[in-house]
Design an enzyme around this catalytic site. Structure first.
Site, PDB file in Angstrom:
ATOM      1  N   ASP A  95      72.937 -24.227  35.830  1.00 49.26           N
ATOM      2  CA  ASP A  95      74.072 -23.784  36.635  1.00 49.26           C
ATOM      3  C   ASP A  95      75.072 -24.917  36.824  1.00 49.26           C
ATOM      4  O   ASP A  95      76.291 -24.719  36.785  1.00 49.26           O
ATOM      5  CB  ASP A  95      73.585 -23.275  37.992  1.00 49.26           C
ATOM      6  CG  ASP A  95      74.678 -22.584  38.779  1.00 49.26           C
ATOM      7  OD1 ASP A  95      75.491 -21.865  38.166  1.00 49.26           O
ATOM      8  OD2 ASP A  95      74.725 -22.764  40.009  1.00 49.26           O
ATOM      9  N   ARG A 133      89.724 -13.155  34.105  1.00 48.74           N
ATOM     10  CA  ARG A 133      89.138 -14.141  35.016  1.00 48.74           C
ATOM     11  C   ARG A 133      87.703 -14.489  34.639  1.00 48.74           C
ATOM     12  O   ARG A 133      87.104 -15.376  35.247  1.00 48.74           O
ATOM     13  CB  ARG A 133      89.158 -13.617  36.454  1.00 48.74           C
ATOM     14  CG  ARG A 133      90.556 -13.459  37.042  1.00 48.74           C
ATOM     15  CD  ARG A 133      90.497 -12.744  38.390  1.00 48.74           C
ATOM     16  NE  ARG A 133      89.495 -13.346  39.253  1.00 48.74           N
ATOM     17  CZ  ARG A 133      88.619 -12.638  39.980  1.00 48.74           C
ATOM     18  NH1 ARG A 133      88.595 -11.314  39.897  1.00 48.74           N
ATOM     19  NH2 ARG A 133      87.767 -13.252  40.773  1.00 48.74           N
ATOM     20  N   LYS A 134      87.124 -13.792  33.662  1.00 49.26           N
ATOM     21  CA  LYS A 134      85.717 -13.986  33.313  1.00 49.26           C
ATOM     22  C   LYS A 134      85.549 -15.016  32.199  1.00 49.26           C
ATOM     23  O   LYS A 134      86.280 -14.989  31.207  1.00 49.26           O
ATOM     24  CB  LYS A 134      85.097 -12.656  32.862  1.00 49.26           C
ATOM     25  CG  LYS A 134      85.092 -11.575  33.929  1.00 49.26           C
ATOM     26  CD  LYS A 134      84.471 -10.294  33.393  1.00 49.26           C
ATOM     27  CE  LYS A 134      84.464  -9.201  34.430  1.00 49.26           C
ATOM     28  NZ  LYS A 134      83.869  -7.931  33.890  1.00 49.26           N
TER      29      LYS A 134
END
Length: 249
Positions: free
Chosen positions: A169, A214-215
């Protein structure tokens, strides 16, 4: 009480005026004479609170193993600079303050001064997450050199799966932030292939698969440093957001 505060203030004045060497910085209070342990604690707290400098945790320290240092030098030698080709650049990793605290005790300036990025919240070098992140010049690839500390143990002698997920992450999020800051994780899908021996140095590599508005879709893999063993692979989805989203919570 007033005398004690005055004594502490005078000690702090002496402390901040010392011409520290590199060795003295590691133990900054060693050259100052304190009357009590309380005085020492207060001066150290004041020094930490008023220090204008942020520490970059992605630089080598005494806990780094030979493989960690070798890979750091390999990528660092390819970074932008007078004598480098500029294919990569290193991303600094600072301790940070709480800029978007929204209430309660977190509004305290003292609490904010002690805030740390999650992967940098262990003060002991080498005990947990030791890593440095490099991003390619075209911003399509990102690589992290990661060394696991003893506090990350999960299965006996191996790195905890949650710690591996944290690093994935962190790396994919750093990559996405370079492409479209600020971002937040929308989805993280992880497949664990083989355990990582505790203390080993591994590579965490991410690449941008595609963008849709936006992805940002990013894939990631964790391998041995020679690339012969796949430890973990993952896909991540990040959303580019407005800072106002953080303020609203």
């Amino acid at each position: 009480m007033a005398k004690n505060l005055f004594r502490i203030f005078r000690s702090f004045q002496s402390f901040v005026s010392l011409p520290f060497t590199k060795n003295q910085v590691a133990h900054p209070c060693a050259s100052v004479a304190f009357r009590t342990t309380f005085d020492r604690t207060m001066v150290q707290a004041l020094a930490s609170f008023f220090s204008p400098k942020s520490r970059d945790f992605s630089l080598p320290n005494s806990s780094w193993g030979e493989e960690m240092i070798r890979l750091y030098e390999f990528y660092n030698n390819q970074c932008e600079g007078e004598n480098h080709g500029g294919e990569w650049r290193r991303l600094p990793s600072y301790n940070r303050s709480l800029k978007y605290a929204s209430g309660g005790v977190y509004l305290s300036k003292i609490i904010q001064s002690k805030a740390r990025l999650f992967t940098r919240n262990i003060r002991e070098p080498g005990a947990a997450f030791e890593y440095v992140v490099f991003v390619s010049k075209d911003e399509q690839r990102c690589v992290c050199v990661f060394q696991s500390g003893h506090l990350l143990e999960g299965p006996p002698g191996h790195v905890h799966g949650g710690a591996i997920a944290t690093m994935i992450d962190t790396v994919t999020g750093s990559h996405a932030s370079i492409l479209s800051a600020p971002v937040m994780t929308a989805n993280l899908n992880i497949n664990y292939r083989s355990p990582i021996p505790l203390g080993n140095t591994v590579l965490v590599e991410s690449c941008l698969d595609k963008r849709e508005g936006r992805k940002l879709f990013i894939s990631c893999k964790v391998t041995s440093t020679d690339g012969s063993k796949l430890h973990t692979e993952a896909t991540a989805l990040f959303l580019s957001i407005n800072v106002s989203h953080l303020l609203r919570g």
